[in-house]
Design an enzyme around this catalytic site. Structure first.
Site, PDB file in Angstrom:
ATOM      1  N   ARG A  73       0.854  -1.191   0.000  1.00 53.89           N
ATOM      2  CA  ARG A  73       0.000   0.000   0.000  1.00 53.89           C
ATOM      3  C   ARG A  73       0.888   1.239   0.000  1.00 53.89           C
ATOM      4  O   ARG A  73       1.574   1.533   0.984  1.00 53.89           O
ATOM      5  CB  ARG A  73      -0.934  -0.003   1.213  1.00 53.89           C
ATOM      6  CG  ARG A  73      -2.008  -1.072   1.157  1.00 53.89           C
ATOM      7  CD  ARG A  73      -2.859  -0.954  -0.092  1.00 53.89           C
ATOM      8  NE  ARG A  73      -4.041  -1.799  -0.068  1.00 53.89           N
ATOM      9  CZ  ARG A  73      -4.896  -1.887  -1.077  1.00 53.89           C
ATOM     10  NH1 ARG A  73      -4.677  -1.199  -2.196  1.00 53.89           N
ATOM     11  NH2 ARG A  73      -5.953  -2.678  -0.989  1.00 53.89           N
ATOM     12  N   ALA A  85     -11.496  -6.991  -0.313  1.00 55.42           N
ATOM     13  CA  ALA A  85     -12.350  -5.806  -0.180  1.00 55.42           C
ATOM     14  C   ALA A  85     -12.423  -5.100  -1.518  1.00 55.42           C
ATOM     15  O   ALA A  85     -11.537  -5.248  -2.365  1.00 55.42           O
ATOM     16  CB  ALA A  85     -11.805  -4.856   0.893  1.00 55.42           C
ATOM     17  N   GLU A 102     -15.834  -9.527  -4.783  1.00 53.17           N
ATOM     18  CA  GLU A 102     -14.440  -9.349  -4.393  1.00 53.17           C
ATOM     19  C   GLU A 102     -13.830 -10.624  -3.845  1.00 53.17           C
ATOM     20  O   GLU A 102     -12.638 -10.880  -4.040  1.00 53.17           O
ATOM     21  CB  GLU A 102     -14.318  -8.220  -3.367  1.00 53.17           C
ATOM     22  CG  GLU A 102     -14.613  -6.839  -3.923  1.00 53.17           C
ATOM     23  CD  GLU A 102     -13.625  -6.415  -4.999  1.00 53.17           C
ATOM     24  OE1 GLU A 102     -12.446  -6.833  -4.948  1.00 53.17           O
ATOM     25  OE2 GLU A 102     -14.023  -5.667  -5.904  1.00 53.17           O
ATOM     26  N   GLU A 106     -10.456 -11.503  -5.755  1.00 54.33           N
ATOM     27  CA  GLU A 106      -9.201 -11.386  -5.019  1.00 54.33           C
ATOM     28  C   GLU A 106      -8.767 -12.694  -4.356  1.00 54.33           C
ATOM     29  O   GLU A 106      -7.577 -12.926  -4.175  1.00 54.33           O
ATOM     30  CB  GLU A 106      -9.308 -10.278  -3.967  1.00 54.33           C
ATOM     31  CG  GLU A 106      -9.455  -8.903  -4.573  1.00 54.33           C
ATOM     32  CD  GLU A 106      -9.320  -7.776  -3.580  1.00 54.33           C
ATOM     33  OE1 GLU A 106      -9.126  -6.632  -4.011  1.00 54.33           O
ATOM     34  OE2 GLU A 106      -9.402  -8.035  -2.358  1.00 54.33           O
ATOM     35  N   GLU A 153      -2.010  -5.314  -7.080  1.00 56.22           N
ATOM     36  CA  GLU A 153      -2.694  -6.606  -6.969  1.00 56.22           C
ATOM     37  C   GLU A 153      -1.940  -7.724  -7.684  1.00 56.22           C
ATOM     38  O   GLU A 153      -2.092  -8.893  -7.334  1.00 56.22           O
ATOM     39  CB  GLU A 153      -4.121  -6.501  -7.513  1.00 56.22           C
ATOM     40  CG  GLU A 153      -5.046  -5.690  -6.615  1.00 56.22           C
ATOM     41  CD  GLU A 153      -6.461  -5.675  -7.128  1.00 56.22           C
ATOM     42  OE1 GLU A 153      -6.655  -5.924  -8.340  1.00 56.22           O
ATOM     43  OE2 GLU A 153      -7.370  -5.402  -6.326  1.00 56.22           O
TER      44      GLU A 153
END
Length: 200
Positions: A73, A85, A102, A106, A153
């Site tokens: 991040r 999320a 999601e 993910e 990602e």
């Protein structure tokens, strides 16, 4: 129980201007406010991060392990352990639908059982974001379909961590991802951490 949120009642906005709109769903706005009933006072400035909200998924398997994502991040310049999320940025899509989407994109899983845990303002001093938290049980691996991760990602790693270990790590003092902390503490606080208890 104590009152935790009052009714919607916006203070008067004298002037409003977008400070950032880069074509993305999140925008930054500056409002000039006045206290209600004090029109003689000088307006004061407040920044507002316009945000559509997000859904967060605590997906727990039959061994009481949570599906977590290890992800970089940039704003905090570190990798964090997080939960699946995503933004509530599709018109007409309910938060539960976002959570279900999601978890597939993910994590590569679907869930047979969904429990809404809590909805909370993430940082109401500056942001409109509301986080909607869900517990997902009865997991089946389905793959990510045609979802192609990119940017941060693309480096994301899936990790399975026992829920109680997550709770202990959160309570050890952090820093931790706020969404993960909220979901884990709500689940353990409500006694939903064990697979048997979750189905009672």
């Amino acid at each position: 129980m104590p009152e935790l949120a009052g009714p919607a009642a916006a203070w008067p906005v004298v002037e409003s201007e977008h400070r950032y709109d880069g074509g993305w769903v999140v925008k930054l706005r500056e409002d000039q406010l006045q206290r209600p009933g004090h029109s003689e006072d000088e307006p004061f400035s407040r920044l507002v991060l316009e945000h559509p909200g997000a859904s967060v998924v605590l997906a727990v398997d039959d061994q009481d392990r949570a599906l977590c994502l290890w992800q970089y991040r940039h704003p905090v310049e570190r990798s964090l352990l997080q939960l699946p999320a995503g933004l509530c940025d599709v018109d007409g899509e309910e938060p539960l639908g976002v959570a279900q989407r999601e978890l597939v994109e993910e994590g590569g899983f679907e869930a047979a059982e969904w429990t809404h845990l809590v909805s909370s303002y993430s940082s109401p001093g500056i942001s409109q974001e509301v986080g909607h938290y869900f517990l997902a049980r009865g997991l089946t691996e389905v793959g990510r379909g045609d979802f192609e991760p990119e940017h941060e990602e693309a480096e994301m790693q899936v990790r399975w961590v026992p829920v109680q270990e997550l709770a202990d790590a959160v309570l050890a003092g952090g820093p931790v991802d706020g969404h993960l902390a909220t979901a884990v503490l709500v689940v353990t606080g409500r006694g939903l951490a064990g697979s048997a208890r979750a189905r009672d």
